[in-house]
Design a protein around this motif. Structure first.
Motif: not given
Lengths: 198, 263
Positions: A184-187, A170-178, A15-31
């Protein structure tokens, strides 16, 4: 400071995504197979997508793709090498990130075929950062690393991001790392990308 | 000129050899007997037909007919190039790419040879034009199909490497540069081998033919050298053309690797 902005950004079935990422860590997870790598590949303009990506106010579709890819530093899950020697893949002969990644100075003389997966991954990170990217798109950067190297990579990326004020996905499967890294975190689930509210 | 004409009986004595070969292949279960027989029959039919066509063509020297036969030969060569590809470009590209590059290099060089070098009058004299073009096409065909096959299969296998190079900010030309260079080289190896071995390992077919039909050996040799140079240049240029156009078409205007364009 660089801002990475996606505007109605859409690739394949996601699905379409609109997002603004500044000077920050976005963690992205999902199967697996949810489309995490797909999204990063599309932001790096390696595959066809709809919508638009911006770095500051520079539009992806209006920038020379070679320049765009240098700016958005994309690290694929598996690194690729095409010359015999490690050093032939680097433009400059001194790379300040090697020691920070616990790699010896003489590693440029190594044969790529004799490097372990973990060594290649750390070399790939050093290779990417040497390009001075304005954003970082990291696809499971620490998946093949031992705990000591994981710490080194996390520290290095954090320092790089803080020094140059770059947005990081940062794509990760590791919850502790996230938990450790995220601002912010996205799934991704069922083709939808949603922010995880905590 | 003392040509010993071959009778149908003479040819059937040669055909016996092929039949025996096919028979032994059958016993050895090589699974190739059928192909041998079909190919042999094709040879006879195709050559007899072209013999008739050439006989007629030589009798009525006409640019239109020479052009028509040339185009027909080109289209067949294009089809062969396409058929040799394991992974070919989809749609019109699959056929057009090889055909176009062969057209550009073979036709230009043949016309050049006819007008500038041999100086036939009229320049399209079919007795020279058709065999020259035929040899050009036959060899460029091999070069183009080898080069394109190398290009597409390697690109397919090395997708990760090509993309990694794009990611690191290389343009498409650099990212696929090693592969295009390899492809052109592979396309040209047969011709380089042929030139290097000519006269020592093998007596080239055209020269042999001329000598058999009574031409003085040195004359035959000179023609053979001309042909060798022409087909080497023709093969090289068309392999380069096909590889470069093909490599460009593997990427889109945003320099993304588009392997789905291969089928």
């Amino acid at each position: 400071m660089t801002i990475l902005r996606l505007d109605e950004f859409q690739v394949l079935t996601l699905k379409p995504l609109s997002i603004e990422i500044k000077d920050e860590f976005i963690c992205l997870s999902g199967p697996s197979g949810a489309g995490k790598s797909l999204l990063l590949r599309a932001i790096a303009d390696l595959i066809i997508h709809n919508g638009e990506a911006y770095l500051d106010e520079k539009k992806c579709s209006e920038i020379n793709p070679v320049q765009w890819r240098k700016w958005v530093g994309f690290l694929p899950a598996e690194s690729a090498w095409w010359m015999d020697k490690v050093g032939d893949h680097f433009n400059k002969k001194n790379n300040p990130y090697l020691t920070l990644l616990n790699l010896p100075e003489d590693c440029f003389g190594w044969d790529v075929s004799r490097c372990s997966t973990g060594e290649k991954q750390r070399l790939a990170i050093a290779r990417l950062l040497a390009q001075k990217p304005k954003a970082l798109l990291l696809d499971e950067p620490t998946a093949s690393l031992d705990p000591e190297s994981v710490t080194a990579v996390e520290l290095l990326i954090k320092n790089y991001a803080h020094e140059f004020h770059v947005p990081v996905i940062w794509v990760s499967h590791d919850d502790i790392q996230i938990k450790r890294l995220k601002n912010r975190e996205f799934k991704i689930y069922n083709n939808e990308i949603n922010e995880v509210m905590t | 000129m003392n040509i010993i004409s071959l009778s149908p009986f003479d040819l059937s004595m040669a055909a016996v050899l092929v039949v025996v070969l096919a028979f032994i292949s059958l016993i050895l279960k090589l699974g190739i007997a059928r192909s041998i027989v079909i190919a042999a029959i094709r040879t006879v039919v195709q050559l007899l037909l072209i013999g008739l066509v050439l006989k007629t063509l030589f009798a009525y020297v006409d640019l239109l007919w020479v052009a028509l036969l040339s185009i027909f030969m080109l289209l067949l060569a294009g089809r062969e190039v396409m058929a040799r590809q394991q992974r070919r470009f989809g749609g019109l590209w699959g056929y057009g790419l090889g055909t176009l590059s062969m057209f550009i290099s073979s036709f230009t060089l043949t016309v050049y040879a006819l007008i500038v070098i041999v100086g036939t009058d009229p320049w399209y004299t079919p007795q020279y034009a058709i065999p020259l073009l035929g040899m050009m096409l036959g060899n460029t065909m091999t070069g183009v199909s080898l080069a394109l096959d190398k290009l597409t299969t390697t690109a397919w296998q090395q997708r990760a490497v090509i993309e990694a190079r794009l990611i690191l900010g290389q343009d498409w030309r650099t990212a696929i540069g090693d592969i295009t260079r390899d492809s052109v080289r592979v396309g040209m190896i047969p011709m380089i081998n042929a030139m290097a071995a000519a006269g020592i390992v093998s007596l080239p077919g055209m020269m042999t033919g001329q000598i058999l039909s009574g031409t003085e050996p040195m004359e035959a040799v000179k023609y053979q050298i001309l042909i060798m140079f022409l087909i080497t240049a023709g093969t090289g240029f068309s392999a380069m053309l096909a590889t470069w156009i093909g490599a460009r078409h593997l990427f889109d205007d945003r320099q993304r690797l588009r392997l789905e364009r291969l089928s």
